[in-house]
Design an enzyme around this catalytic site. Structure first.
Site, PDB file in Angstrom:
ATOM      1  N   GLU A 240      60.514  43.717 -15.723  1.00 47.45           N
ATOM      2  CA  GLU A 240      59.315  44.198 -15.481  1.00 47.45           C
ATOM      3  C   GLU A 240      58.735  45.079 -16.844  1.00 47.45           C
ATOM      4  OE1 GLU A 240      58.382  47.333 -12.057  1.00 47.45           O
ATOM      5  OE2 GLU A 240      58.201  48.815 -13.812  1.00 47.45           O
TER       6      GLU A 240
ATOM      7  N   SER B  30      62.958  50.706 -13.069  1.00 45.72           N
ATOM      8  CA  SER B  30      63.331  49.342 -12.157  1.00 45.72           C
ATOM      9  C   SER B  30      63.141  48.233 -13.581  1.00 45.72           C
ATOM     10  CB  SER B  30      62.262  48.883 -11.404  1.00 45.72           C
ATOM     11  OG  SER B  30      62.406  49.866 -10.311  1.00 45.72           O
TER      12      SER B  30
ATOM     13  N   ARG C 199      52.092  45.689 -10.038  1.00 46.56           N
ATOM     14  CA  ARG C 199      52.515  45.913 -11.303  1.00 46.56           C
ATOM     15  C   ARG C 199      52.094  45.042 -12.153  1.00 46.56           C
ATOM     16  NH1 ARG C 199      54.327  48.948  -7.858  1.00 46.56           N
ATOM     17  NH2 ARG C 199      56.371  49.593  -7.263  1.00 46.56           N
TER      18      ARG C 199
END
Ligand code: FAD
Ligand code: NAP
Length: 339
Positions: A335, A240, A170
């Protein structure tokens, strides 16, 4: 200040439609660009007027915590071009404003392998390399050959090879050394024309049937995601909210003895913990703070049904982070990008 008419700039623009959390926020200026010429002109205008720039795709990985006192550029560069084709592979250049899921669907319909596990991820192609989107054991870095961008300072066109993008879990150079320094204009992909399925995630293997095919894997991903994840068009969210934390083997051992049900995965160097499990076990599922709520089916997702502000969203996130640090001695990293 001269505002070029071609840019069709909107002043004091409402950004509610440009972020999937639906948070109320306004931009001093907003322009939608559908060509690199217009994009260059928009960047030049921002430079001359000394305006900060924020590039938005679909805003599905973005939290707007305030009004933006600058120029928002909404990327709508379109087009898919075949760069090369052999018996085994096809290479494509996909413009940054193409919808990611539509690109995946097109690849599956053409029998091109490599992006099917990434079906139904919201957002545009140009954002995919930024956090190296991933799901069900696949990461977009595995099919990207190069990323094309405009440098926001020099306005020069650059192409970075896969290696130079410094892709990680990520993460990429676009969240680090090149953070907010580029506008990605196109992504080059290399997809496989021969069958190669990635069924390492048991939940996906179970759902894809006894004789899995490209179409059945794609359908399975779409089915699982539709059942489990809130559609931002119906329930505002940004997917998320936290990355899965990575911990050392020692830390993992301590947690495992204290919490035998801990969901974790060996990574080679240490362990990845399922952040959703930590948050769920800490009692946060379906909890609400100031109208912002933890999703009932997946504790990793923060939902904003009452359309509260980005600051309210971040207040809930901070409360969760504090609790997780206190209980497990684990720092959860947010995130989405926060502005
Ligand atoms: P935006 O939110 O518009 O932008 C994200 C960041 O990239 C911002 O910093 C923005 O300034 C920058 N940016 C955007 N476009 C450009 C460009 N062309 N050039 C330079 N900078 C740019 N992510 C996953 O990895 N896996 C998942 O499975 C997943 N599932 C999701 C499920 C849901 C329901 C939601 C809401 C989100 C999910 N996400 C997932 C997160 C999100 O979909 C991805 O990060 C996606 O790539 C964001 O695309 P976007 O166009 O909405 O980006
Ligand atoms: P899930 O399948 O319930 O799994 C929970 C977590 O365990 C995931 O975060 C996943 O890590 C990890 N995991 C599960 N099986 C694994 C395996 N065999 N090996 C290694 N790790 C494993 O998760 P979910 O919420 O339904 O999401 C499904 C997939 O979509 C996941 O890959 C998730 O990352 C992705 N997704 C991402 C977002 C986002 O916004 N980033 C939103 C929704 C879904 P990973 O997350 O590392 O895969």
């Amino acid at each position: 200040m001269h505002i070029p008419a071609e840019l069709a700039i909107q002043a004091d623009a409402d950004l509610k439609e440009y972020n999937t959390l639906g948070v109320p926020s306004r931009a001093r200026y907003l322009t939608t660009v559908d060509s690199t010429a217009l994009l260059t002109q928009a960047l030049r205008f921002a430079q001359e007027a000394k305006l900060a720039v924020l590039v938005l795709g679909q805003g599905s990985n973005t939290v707007l915590t305030r009004d933006f006192d600058g120029l928002v550029i909404h990327n709508q560069l379109r087009g898919v071009e075949v760069l090369a084709e052999t018996a085994s592979h096809i290479e494509l250049r996909v413009a940054a404003g193409e919808n990611w899921h539509q690109f995946v669907t097109r690849a599956v319909n053409q029998q091109w392998f490599g992006v099917e596990n990434l079906a139904l991820i919201p957002g545009l192609v140009g954002a995919a390399p930024i956090q190296n989107i991933g799901a069900y054991g696949a990461e977009v870095k595995d099919v990207i050959t190069a990323v094309e961008y405009l440098d926001r300072t020099t306005l020069a066109t650059q192409t970075l090879s896969n290696d130079a993008c410094q892709f990680a879990y990520r993460d990429s150079i676009f969240k680090n050394a090149l953070c907010d320094a580029t506008v990605i204009t196109a992504v080059q992909f290399r997809l496989n024309k021969r069958a190669t399925l990635n069924l390492g995630y048991p939940a996906l293997a179970d759902e894809a049937g006894e004789q899995p095919s490209l179409a059945s894997v794609y359908d399975a991903v779409c089915r699982i995601r539709t059942q489990k994840l809130p559609d931002p068009a119906e329930i505002p969210n940004a997917g998320s909210f936290f990355k899965n934390p990575l911990v050392t083997a020692e830390h993992h051992q301590r947690l495992k003895s204290q919490f035998p049900g801990l969901v974790s995965f060996a990574t080679g160097e240490g362990y990845k913990l399922a952040a959703g499990w930590l948050i769920d076990q800490a009692g946060w599922k379906d909890k609400e703070v100031a109208g912002v709520r933890v999703h009932q089916q997946q504790a990793l997702v923060v939902i904003n049904p009452a359309i509260r502000s980005g600051a309210d969203v971040m207040a809930l996130a901070a409360a969760i982070q504090q609790d997780i640090a206190r209980i497990y001695n684990v720092q959860l990293e947010v995130e989405p990008r926060i502005y």
